[in-house]
Design a protein around this motif. Structure first.
Motif, PDB file in Angstrom:
ATOM      1  N   GLY A   1      -7.748  -2.514  -6.410  1.00 40.63           N
ATOM      2  CA  GLY A   1      -8.936  -2.930  -6.034  1.00 40.63           C
ATOM      3  C   GLY A   1      -9.950  -1.582  -6.006  1.00 40.63           C
ATOM      4  O   GLY A   1      -9.909  -0.580  -5.586  1.00 40.63           O
ATOM      5  N   GLY A   2     -11.219  -1.968  -6.616  1.00 37.34           N
ATOM      6  CA  GLY A   2     -12.124  -0.894  -6.765  1.00 37.34           C
ATOM      7  C   GLY A   2     -12.011  -0.380  -8.516  1.00 37.34           C
ATOM      8  O   GLY A   2     -10.860   0.026  -8.476  1.00 37.34           O
TER       9      GLY A   2
ATOM     10  N   VAL B   1      -4.191 -10.277   1.974  1.00 36.09           N
ATOM     11  CA  VAL B   1      -5.185  -9.293   1.409  1.00 36.09           C
ATOM     12  C   VAL B   1      -5.218  -8.138   2.023  1.00 36.09           C
ATOM     13  O   VAL B   1      -5.449  -7.997   3.264  1.00 36.09           O
ATOM     14  N   VAL B   2      -4.681  -7.104   1.372  1.00 35.58           N
ATOM     15  CA  VAL B   2      -4.530  -5.594   2.185  1.00 35.58           C
ATOM     16  C   VAL B   2      -5.566  -4.733   1.559  1.00 35.58           C
ATOM     17  O   VAL B   2      -6.032  -4.717   0.355  1.00 35.58           O
ATOM     18  N   GLU B   3      -6.380  -3.942   2.634  1.00 26.90           N
ATOM     19  CA  GLU B   3      -7.629  -3.291   2.140  1.00 26.90           C
ATOM     20  C   GLU B   3      -6.960  -1.770   1.640  1.00 26.90           C
ATOM     21  O   GLU B   3      -6.943  -0.687   2.141  1.00 26.90           O
TER      22      GLU B   3
ATOM     23  N   VAL C   1     -12.289 -11.040  -1.578  1.00 26.18           N
ATOM     24  CA  VAL C   1     -11.244 -11.018  -0.483  1.00 26.18           C
ATOM     25  C   VAL C   1     -11.223 -12.471   0.120  1.00 26.18           C
ATOM     26  O   VAL C   1     -10.002 -12.877   0.293  1.00 26.18           O
TER      27      VAL C   1
ATOM     28  N   THR D   1      -4.417  -6.547  -3.508  1.00 25.72           N
ATOM     29  CA  THR D   1      -5.990  -6.219  -3.268  1.00 25.72           C
ATOM     30  C   THR D   1      -6.613  -6.626  -4.073  1.00 25.72           C
ATOM     31  O   THR D   1      -6.449  -6.884  -5.236  1.00 25.72           O
ATOM     32  N   THR D   2      -8.035  -6.459  -4.070  1.00 24.85           N
ATOM     33  CA  THR D   2      -9.155  -6.969  -4.948  1.00 24.85           C
ATOM     34  C   THR D   2     -10.444  -6.093  -4.485  1.00 24.85           C
ATOM     35  O   THR D   2     -10.574  -5.200  -3.697  1.00 24.85           O
ATOM     36  N   TYR D   3     -11.638  -6.715  -5.249  1.00 26.04           N
ATOM     37  CA  TYR D   3     -12.814  -6.192  -4.965  1.00 26.04           C
ATOM     38  C   TYR D   3     -13.501  -6.965  -3.908  1.00 26.04           C
ATOM     39  O   TYR D   3     -13.166  -8.307  -3.870  1.00 26.04           O
ATOM     40  N   PRO D   4     -14.287  -6.347  -2.926  1.00 25.79           N
ATOM     41  CA  PRO D   4     -14.985  -7.126  -1.824  1.00 25.79           C
ATOM     42  C   PRO D   4     -15.257  -8.298  -1.826  1.00 25.79           C
ATOM     43  O   PRO D   4     -14.859  -8.913  -1.109  1.00 25.79           O
ATOM     44  N   PRO D   5     -16.019  -8.645  -2.773  1.00 23.03           N
ATOM     45  CA  PRO D   5     -16.662  -9.968  -2.693  1.00 23.03           C
ATOM     46  C   PRO D   5     -15.552 -11.411  -2.886  1.00 23.03           C
ATOM     47  O   PRO D   5     -15.593 -12.351  -2.722  1.00 23.03           O
TER      48      PRO D   5
END
Lengths: 201, 201
Positions: B151-152, B136-138, B126, B120-124
């Motif tokens: 992420g976040g 990439v998993v939300e 993805v 996972t990561t931060y939105p920009p």
């Protein structure tokens, strides 16, 4: 507009950098010119864990700021007895927002800003704060007019959010607090503009 | 035991100092000797917002650490193309815990640690992470064996908590995460020993 964070040797990292980071996000997001600065009575200050940073200005800067937030940490107790430090402040809740996180509230009390008022703090400081004549309330954030106090490190969000909303509006506050949420817990992959789109207020 | 946080110019304050603070709380609370250090390819590094700090050691230190956590921030993208930086690492998930917060995951991918894996990561970030072959998993935290990604910004708690639990046990992790809760939201005035009582593991 100018916000000063008051720091000192032995400041607590999480509390301090959470406020610092959120206020800087507000500065980036808002179309209003917001200055965020670290003020201290020393040019360099060292945190509880040994992080050494430079301050941006003297304590006098706090007196001309729109909002002043006091850091916390093991160094607070020493500052309570530091007359030269305390005597630098000439704060006025009638024209300024004044706040603290955790043990920082002890400095607000020492400056006479909480006489007959309610406030919150971190657990080990409840007794001392009560002995200073403050009505200690078990809440994450307590607001008495223009004096706001937060208890528990993550409540630094509420304190910074309060300042951001009062100075820049609810839209900027909401965007800033959203921008640090965990993915799937208030922030989604679709929110990719959350830190880049300027917000008017 | 040794934990290294890898930082670089343009690191993001909240993500970095949240991990740093929580790991240091674990160091204070645990009876195990835990070393927490900031490693970098420069002696001083400057955050996104201009906070300049000293590093404690070189990137080589990461290779001999029990856990390695990568910071995030606008500086990440430049590090992805920095061959001397990337070539310093010789990490092995078979013997080390390896993690990232937000954009730091791009460095894990560049080091080949996420081939055919989820993260996972931060939105920009993805899109870029997907293009690097990662699923990439939300989710706020994704763990693939000994590789964990968050992420976040506030998910830095889950990442640090994962390392603390794996190295020092669930009791230390629980005490550390509790110690930063807001008053009335996981922490009460009765929890006054939350940062001072040593915990075995």
């Amino acid at each position: 507009m100018k916000v000063s964070i008051v720091a000192f040797d032995g400041f607590e990292d999480f509390d301090f950098f959470c406020m610092w980071d959120l206020l800087n996000r507000a500065r980036e997001l808002s179309t209003t010119n917001l200055q965020v600065q670290i003020v201290s009575d020393e040019c360099c200050i060292v945190s509880d864990t040994g992080i050494k940073i430079r301050s941006h200005g003297t304590l006098e800067e706090a007196n001309s700021s729109d909002a002043i937030l006091f850091a916390s940490g093991k160094g607070t107790t020493r500052k309570l007895k530091d007359e030269p430090f305390l005597s630098e402040f000439n704060l006025d809740p009638a024209r300024q927002l004044i706040g603290s996180i955790d043990s920082g509230v002890l400095i607000l009390a020492a400056l006479g800003l909480l006489e007959g008022k309610s406030a919150t703090t971190y657990p080990p400081y409840v007794k001392t704060l009560g002995e200073m004549g403050v009505n200690v309330v078990e809440k994450p954030f307590v607001c008495e007019g223009n004096v706001g106090t937060a208890g528990g490190c993550l409540a630094a969000q509420y304190l910074a959010g309060w300042v951001i909303e009062r100075l820049l509006g609810a839209e900027v506050k909401d965007a800033v607090l959203k921008s640090i949420k965990p993915i799937g817990e208030g922030l989604s992959f679709r929110d990719f503009d959350v830190r880049s789109a300027p917000l008017a207020h």
